[in-house]
Design a protein around this motif. Sequence first.
Motif, PDB file in Angstrom:
ATOM      1  N   ALA A 138       0.824  -1.208   0.000  1.00 34.73           N
ATOM      2  CA  ALA A 138       0.000   0.000   0.000  1.00 34.73           C
ATOM      3  C   ALA A 138       0.857   1.256   0.000  1.00 34.73           C
ATOM      4  O   ALA A 138       0.370   2.350  -0.304  1.00 34.73           O
ATOM      5  CB  ALA A 138      -0.918   0.008   1.223  1.00 34.73           C
ATOM      6  N   ASN A 139       2.127   1.116   0.330  1.00 34.47           N
ATOM      7  CA  ASN A 139       3.047   2.247   0.378  1.00 34.47           C
ATOM      8  C   ASN A 139       4.461   1.698   0.289  1.00 34.47           C
ATOM      9  O   ASN A 139       4.675   0.490   0.425  1.00 34.47           O
ATOM     10  CB  ASN A 139       2.833   3.050   1.663  1.00 34.47           C
ATOM     11  CG  ASN A 139       3.247   4.504   1.541  1.00 34.47           C
ATOM     12  OD1 ASN A 139       4.307   4.820   1.011  1.00 34.47           O
ATOM     13  ND2 ASN A 139       2.393   5.412   2.017  1.00 34.47           N
ATOM     14  N   ASP A 140       5.414   2.577   0.086  1.00 32.28           N
ATOM     15  CA  ASP A 140       6.809   2.133   0.016  1.00 32.28           C
ATOM     16  C   ASP A 140       7.526   2.289   1.350  1.00 32.28           C
ATOM     17  O   ASP A 140       8.751   2.181   1.416  1.00 32.28           O
ATOM     18  CB  ASP A 140       7.564   2.894  -1.079  1.00 32.28           C
ATOM     19  CG  ASP A 140       7.482   4.406  -0.898  1.00 32.28           C
ATOM     20  OD1 ASP A 140       6.902   4.866   0.121  1.00 32.28           O
ATOM     21  OD2 ASP A 140       7.978   5.130  -1.780  1.00 32.28           O
ATOM     22  N   GLN A 196      -2.463   4.791   1.860  1.00 34.41           N
ATOM     23  CA  GLN A 196      -2.320   4.120   0.577  1.00 34.41           C
ATOM     24  C   GLN A 196      -2.412   5.069  -0.613  1.00 34.41           C
ATOM     25  O   GLN A 196      -1.724   4.864  -1.621  1.00 34.41           O
ATOM     26  CB  GLN A 196      -3.402   3.032   0.463  1.00 34.41           C
ATOM     27  CG  GLN A 196      -3.274   2.113  -0.735  1.00 34.41           C
ATOM     28  CD  GLN A 196      -4.209   0.912  -0.619  1.00 34.41           C
ATOM     29  OE1 GLN A 196      -4.805   0.671   0.428  1.00 34.41           O
ATOM     30  NE2 GLN A 196      -4.334   0.157  -1.690  1.00 34.41           N
ATOM     31  N   PHE A 197      -3.247   6.111  -0.500  1.00 34.86           N
ATOM     32  CA  PHE A 197      -3.558   6.912  -1.686  1.00 34.86           C
ATOM     33  C   PHE A 197      -3.217   8.400  -1.560  1.00 34.86           C
ATOM     34  O   PHE A 197      -3.468   9.156  -2.499  1.00 34.86           O
ATOM     35  CB  PHE A 197      -5.049   6.773  -2.017  1.00 34.86           C
ATOM     36  CG  PHE A 197      -5.493   5.356  -2.230  1.00 34.86           C
ATOM     37  CD1 PHE A 197      -5.025   4.619  -3.308  1.00 34.86           C
ATOM     38  CD2 PHE A 197      -6.359   4.745  -1.337  1.00 34.86           C
ATOM     39  CE1 PHE A 197      -5.423   3.310  -3.500  1.00 34.86           C
ATOM     40  CE2 PHE A 197      -6.770   3.444  -1.524  1.00 34.86           C
ATOM     41  CZ  PHE A 197      -6.301   2.714  -2.602  1.00 34.86           C
ATOM     42  N   ALA A 198      -2.655   8.831  -0.433  1.00 30.32           N
ATOM     43  CA  ALA A 198      -2.346  10.252  -0.244  1.00 30.32           C
ATOM     44  C   ALA A 198      -0.874  10.450   0.079  1.00 30.32           C
ATOM     45  O   ALA A 198      -0.190   9.528   0.543  1.00 30.32           O
ATOM     46  CB  ALA A 198      -3.214  10.844   0.862  1.00 30.32           C
ATOM     47  N   ARG A 199      -0.411  11.652  -0.168  1.00 24.47           N
ATOM     48  CA  ARG A 199       0.945  12.052   0.210  1.00 24.47           C
ATOM     49  C   ARG A 199       0.877  13.462   0.778  1.00 24.47           C
ATOM     50  O   ARG A 199       0.331  14.374   0.155  1.00 24.47           O
ATOM     51  CB  ARG A 199       1.884  12.015  -0.998  1.00 24.47           C
ATOM     52  CG  ARG A 199       3.304  12.479  -0.705  1.00 24.47           C
ATOM     53  CD  ARG A 199       4.219  12.243  -1.897  1.00 24.47           C
ATOM     54  NE  ARG A 199       3.807  13.003  -3.077  1.00 24.47           N
ATOM     55  CZ  ARG A 199       4.170  14.273  -3.303  1.00 24.47           C
ATOM     56  NH1 ARG A 199       4.930  14.930  -2.428  1.00 24.47           N
ATOM     57  NH2 ARG A 199       3.778  14.890  -4.408  1.00 24.47           N
ATOM     58  N   PHE A 200       1.409  13.625   1.970  1.00 28.63           N
ATOM     59  CA  PHE A 200       1.395  14.926   2.626  1.00 28.63           C
ATOM     60  C   PHE A 200       2.697  15.669   2.327  1.00 28.63           C
ATOM     61  O   PHE A 200       3.771  15.076   2.313  1.00 28.63           O
ATOM     62  CB  PHE A 200       1.201  14.761   4.136  1.00 28.63           C
ATOM     63  CG  PHE A 200      -0.183  14.293   4.514  1.00 28.63           C
ATOM     64  CD1 PHE A 200      -1.178  15.213   4.826  1.00 28.63           C
ATOM     65  CD2 PHE A 200      -0.498  12.938   4.546  1.00 28.63           C
ATOM     66  CE1 PHE A 200      -2.461  14.795   5.158  1.00 28.63           C
ATOM     67  CE2 PHE A 200      -1.773  12.516   4.883  1.00 28.63           C
ATOM     68  CZ  PHE A 200      -2.754  13.450   5.192  1.00 28.63           C
ATOM     69  N   PRO A 229      -1.367  -1.346  -9.849  1.00 26.58           N
ATOM     70  CA  PRO A 229      -0.250  -0.413  -9.641  1.00 26.58           C
ATOM     71  C   PRO A 229      -0.730   0.834  -8.915  1.00 26.58           C
ATOM     72  O   PRO A 229      -1.833   1.334  -9.155  1.00 26.58           O
ATOM     73  CB  PRO A 229       0.196  -0.081 -11.077  1.00 26.58           C
ATOM     74  CG  PRO A 229      -0.277  -1.233 -11.896  1.00 26.58           C
ATOM     75  CD  PRO A 229      -1.556  -1.696 -11.266  1.00 26.58           C
ATOM     76  N   LEU A 230       0.080   1.306  -7.992  1.00 29.28           N
ATOM     77  CA  LEU A 230      -0.329   2.459  -7.198  1.00 29.28           C
ATOM     78  C   LEU A 230      -0.566   3.673  -8.092  1.00 29.28           C
ATOM     79  O   LEU A 230       0.271   4.028  -8.920  1.00 29.28           O
ATOM     80  CB  LEU A 230       0.748   2.794  -6.163  1.00 29.28           C
ATOM     81  CG  LEU A 230       0.897   1.797  -5.008  1.00 29.28           C
ATOM     82  CD1 LEU A 230       2.068   2.209  -4.117  1.00 29.28           C
ATOM     83  CD2 LEU A 230      -0.380   1.716  -4.190  1.00 29.28           C
ATOM     84  N   PRO A 231      -1.740   4.310  -7.936  1.00 30.95           N
ATOM     85  CA  PRO A 231      -2.011   5.502  -8.742  1.00 30.95           C
ATOM     86  C   PRO A 231      -1.194   6.680  -8.219  1.00 30.95           C
ATOM     87  O   PRO A 231      -0.545   6.601  -7.167  1.00 30.95           O
ATOM     88  CB  PRO A 231      -3.507   5.731  -8.499  1.00 30.95           C
ATOM     89  CG  PRO A 231      -3.753   5.172  -7.135  1.00 30.95           C
ATOM     90  CD  PRO A 231      -2.838   4.003  -6.994  1.00 30.95           C
ATOM     91  N   GLU A 232      -1.222   7.746  -8.946  1.00 30.06           N
ATOM     92  CA  GLU A 232      -0.561   8.953  -8.471  1.00 30.06           C
ATOM     93  C   GLU A 232      -1.255   9.419  -7.202  1.00 30.06           C
ATOM     94  O   GLU A 232      -2.462   9.588  -7.158  1.00 30.06           O
ATOM     95  CB  GLU A 232      -0.628  10.052  -9.542  1.00 30.06           C
ATOM     96  CG  GLU A 232       0.141  11.310  -9.159  1.00 30.06           C
ATOM     97  CD  GLU A 232       0.128  12.342 -10.266  1.00 30.06           C
ATOM     98  OE1 GLU A 232       0.536  13.483 -10.011  1.00 30.06           O
ATOM     99  OE2 GLU A 232      -0.294  11.990 -11.390  1.00 30.06           O
ATOM    100  N   ARG A 233      -0.492   9.619  -6.184  1.00 28.06           N
ATOM    101  CA  ARG A 233      -1.069   9.932  -4.879  1.00 28.06           C
ATOM    102  C   ARG A 233      -1.655  11.350  -4.860  1.00 28.06           C
ATOM    103  O   ARG A 233      -1.141  12.264  -5.513  1.00 28.06           O
ATOM    104  CB  ARG A 233      -0.016   9.799  -3.772  1.00 28.06           C
ATOM    105  CG  ARG A 233       0.521   8.383  -3.635  1.00 28.06           C
ATOM    106  CD  ARG A 233       1.553   8.308  -2.508  1.00 28.06           C
ATOM    107  NE  ARG A 233       2.170   6.991  -2.465  1.00 28.06           N
ATOM    108  CZ  ARG A 233       1.645   5.935  -1.862  1.00 28.06           C
ATOM    109  NH1 ARG A 233       0.485   6.062  -1.235  1.00 28.06           N
ATOM    110  NH2 ARG A 233       2.260   4.779  -1.875  1.00 28.06           N
TER     111      ARG A 233
END
Length: 375
Positions: A138-140, A196-200, A229-233
């Motif tokens: 879900a994340n790196d 999983q889907f956001a980046r601060f 594949p992980l979408p653009e966060r």
Amino acid sequence: MMIKAMAWIRYLTVRAASLKRAAVTHGFLVEWKQYREAVQSFSSAMVYCNVPRLRDETMDAGKTALFDCGLALLGRRQLRAGWSGEGQHDRNNANAEAVRKKTERRMWARGPSRYALAWVSLALCLCGCSILPVLQPANDRPFNFEQDTLAFDNETEWRYEAGSPVGYSKPSSKNPEGDYTLRCFVMSRSARQFFQFARFDASKRGVDDDTYRQLIHQVIAHDPSETGPLPERVVIPGYSGLRSFSADKEVLLKGELGGAVQSFLQRGNWRMVFPFSHDHQEETANSMMVEIRKHRPPVVHVVTFPKITINHAVLLYAVSETGSNIRFQVYDPNNAAKPATLDFDRAKRSFIFPANIYFVGGEVDVYEVYRSALY
């Protein structure tokens, strides 16, 4: 109809562990044959001997379960027709054989319908399937409690003493209306979605609430079960993580993440009514351990059923092993101040949730939710 379905559910579920690796058709035919044999044994027992004694001597779990169901289905009047005295042998009764046949016919007449069998068989197949870990990260990076959790609590509707409810809770000073309750699924799911889907990005300038609202909706529009594949966060500017964001925008997040109905209608709630075998719980523990190490923290339903002493959702984000148990670190929406724990006892092959303000502590059933279309 409901009595028929529940009788068949009880009988089949005690056999689920042996069926889970068998072909569905073959397994069903075997169970049906054993059901017929158990009906014959039960009807004979009612006439010729003491049922409790025969029940104890019948060690087969499926037949024992059917004995219990038969007692409930036939009722005391039919028992009196088949027994005399205190349930001792009555082989001199000239009508014994007629009573036995009548009892057997009555049980078959009240047997499970084809519709009930179809639905229950399908449910058992789903319950008995092997649990494989979802390996898509879900994340790196690992989940961080101080960064990736919500800063506010899911408030309890009840006031507790020693883990037991004693009355309705009083509204807190932080939430005078006292209405932010029953959101444990919503909050656990949201923590996973933001991870999983956001980046601060604290280096970027903050935006107004309307823009933040749109960004929140973009994040929670994704389902945590997604494995592509992980979408653009989605970039959340002005904050270093969900913790600081939710501390500053508490009212906004409470209004946008979802209501209590999303907890009531969570798609995996159906699973809690079926028994959990030790095999299932062991496979669940091993699967979740793999997922956590793949940076995919699972959201789990923690429950006891049919006597419900806990019905709760939490997120597991770290794990450690010893010779005797597996310990999971837990984000508990009911207590955002500090992590909790959930243990899997290898000897008992059961999960143990420790005592806290809303639970007395002890063995619980655990299964992962938001992992597929069914859960």
